[in-house]
Design a protein around this motif. Structure first.
Motif, PDB file in Angstrom:
ATOM      1  N   ARG A  79       0.823  -1.214   0.000  1.00  5.77           N
ATOM      2  CA  ARG A  79       0.000   0.000   0.000  1.00  5.77           C
ATOM      3  C   ARG A  79       0.856   1.264   0.000  1.00  5.77           C
ATOM      4  O   ARG A  79       0.582   2.199  -0.742  1.00  5.77           O
ATOM      5  CB  ARG A  79      -0.952  -0.001   1.196  1.00  5.77           C
ATOM      6  N   CYS A  80       1.900   1.295   0.834  1.00  9.49           N
ATOM      7  CA  CYS A  80       2.755   2.491   0.932  1.00  9.49           C
ATOM      8  C   CYS A  80       3.564   2.723  -0.334  1.00  9.49           C
ATOM      9  O   CYS A  80       3.691   3.848  -0.791  1.00  9.49           O
ATOM     10  CB  CYS A  80       3.721   2.366   2.116  1.00  9.49           C
ATOM     11  N   SER A 139      -4.726  -7.127  -2.962  1.00  7.14           N
ATOM     12  CA  SER A 139      -5.443  -7.892  -3.998  1.00  7.14           C
ATOM     13  C   SER A 139      -5.125  -7.368  -5.389  1.00  7.14           C
ATOM     14  O   SER A 139      -4.935  -8.149  -6.334  1.00  7.14           O
ATOM     15  CB  SER A 139      -6.947  -7.850  -3.757  1.00  7.14           C
ATOM     16  N   GLN A 140      -5.066  -6.046  -5.534  1.00  6.53           N
ATOM     17  CA  GLN A 140      -4.723  -5.467  -6.829  1.00  6.53           C
ATOM     18  C   GLN A 140      -3.293  -5.846  -7.215  1.00  6.53           C
ATOM     19  O   GLN A 140      -3.024  -6.202  -8.359  1.00  6.53           O
ATOM     20  CB  GLN A 140      -4.881  -3.945  -6.797  1.00  6.53           C
ATOM     21  N   VAL A 173      -1.946  -7.867 -10.601  1.00  3.17           N
ATOM     22  CA  VAL A 173      -0.907  -7.310 -11.474  1.00  3.17           C
ATOM     23  C   VAL A 173       0.294  -8.250 -11.520  1.00  3.17           C
ATOM     24  O   VAL A 173       0.836  -8.539 -12.594  1.00  3.17           O
ATOM     25  CB  VAL A 173      -0.500  -5.883 -11.013  1.00  3.17           C
ATOM     26  N   ALA A 174       0.702  -8.766 -10.361  1.00  3.41           N
ATOM     27  CA  ALA A 174       1.851  -9.675 -10.306  1.00  3.41           C
ATOM     28  C   ALA A 174       1.567 -10.979 -11.039  1.00  3.41           C
ATOM     29  O   ALA A 174       2.443 -11.526 -11.711  1.00  3.41           O
ATOM     30  CB  ALA A 174       2.220  -9.957  -8.850  1.00  3.41           C
ATOM     31  N   THR A 175       0.357 -11.475 -10.940  1.00  4.19           N
ATOM     32  CA  THR A 175      -0.014 -12.733 -11.587  1.00  4.19           C
ATOM     33  C   THR A 175      -0.094 -12.565 -13.106  1.00  4.19           C
ATOM     34  O   THR A 175       0.298 -13.459 -13.860  1.00  4.19           O
ATOM     35  CB  THR A 175      -1.356 -13.255 -11.031  1.00  4.19           C
ATOM     36  N   LEU A 176      -0.587 -11.416 -13.557  1.00  3.35           N
ATOM     37  CA  LEU A 176      -0.716 -11.182 -14.994  1.00  3.35           C
ATOM     38  C   LEU A 176       0.593 -10.759 -15.658  1.00  3.35           C
ATOM     39  O   LEU A 176       0.729 -10.859 -16.879  1.00  3.35           O
ATOM     40  CB  LEU A 176      -1.774 -10.100 -15.260  1.00  3.35           C
ATOM     41  N   THR A 231     -14.754 -11.700  -4.933  1.00  7.28           N
ATOM     42  CA  THR A 231     -14.018 -10.445  -4.838  1.00  7.28           C
ATOM     43  C   THR A 231     -13.314 -10.092  -6.140  1.00  7.28           C
ATOM     44  O   THR A 231     -13.053  -8.924  -6.422  1.00  7.28           O
ATOM     45  CB  THR A 231     -12.968 -10.550  -3.703  1.00  7.28           C
ATOM     46  N   LEU A 232     -13.028 -11.090  -6.949  1.00  8.73           N
ATOM     47  CA  LEU A 232     -12.213 -10.916  -8.142  1.00  8.73           C
ATOM     48  C   LEU A 232     -12.777  -9.875  -9.113  1.00  8.73           C
ATOM     49  O   LEU A 232     -12.033  -9.014  -9.600  1.00  8.73           O
ATOM     50  CB  LEU A 232     -12.050 -12.268  -8.847  1.00  8.73           C
ATOM     51  N   THR A 233     -14.069  -9.915  -9.377  1.00 13.41           N
ATOM     52  CA  THR A 233     -14.664  -8.976 -10.330  1.00 13.41           C
ATOM     53  C   THR A 233     -14.475  -7.533  -9.878  1.00 13.41           C
ATOM     54  O   THR A 233     -14.097  -6.678 -10.674  1.00 13.41           O
ATOM     55  CB  THR A 233     -16.165  -9.283 -10.538  1.00 13.41           C
TER      56      THR A 233
END
Length: 149
Positions: free
Chosen positions: A28-29, A36-37, A41-44, A65-67
């Motif tokens: 976050r910082c 989750s975001q 991003v890391a997975t994609l 939560t994914l959507t």
């Protein structure tokens, strides 16, 4: 506690929560993304995109939560949804050019941050940890342990 395994379960949960708090605060910082975001991003990153089903299987985000997470990343112009060419009923989620740049900016520093928690681990420690966690995962999921997790 009368059951021996309860001590271990509590310790495992405490480790998970401490790592999650530490990692989440850093994400976050440093990035402005939620954990989750960041996970999406890391997975994609470095992929041609994934279906919602694949993302659900490869991330720690629940299907419900994914959507919403994808919606917010779309608003930030980090991901886009495209119709899967092979299966028009399916939607692929892909990083945009801005999303790829964000992946490159945030991924390596977060990995380096997470590694700090394991600075005193040698190869044998990791092998032991992997073996025991793989065994526990297999017991919890009812699946045979994988060779290398």
């Amino acid at each position: 506690m009368t059951e021996r395994y309860l001590r271990s379960i509590r310790l495992l949960a405490e480790c998970f929560h401490a790592f999650e708090r530490q990692s989440g605060a850093n994400i976050r910082c440093r990035t402005g993304l939620t954990p989750s975001q960041f996970d999406i991003v890391a997975t994609l990153g470095n992929t041609p995109g994934m279906t919602f089903k694949e993302l659900g299987e490869r991330t720690l985000i629940t299907k419900g939560t994914l959507t919403g997470v994808i919606d917010r990343l779309e608003e930030k112009e980090l991901v886009t949804r495209v119709t899967h060419l092979a299966d028009r009923r399916s939607t692929l989620v892909r990083l945009t050019a801005k999303g790829e740049a964000e992946f490159k900016r945030v991924f390596a520093p977060q990995i380096a941050f997470g590694k700090q928690s394991f600075v005193n681990y040698d190869e044998q420690d990791f092998d032991t940890l992997d073996k025991e966690l793989t065994k526990l995962h297999a017991n919890l999921t009812g699946r045979a342990p994988k060779e290398k997790y």
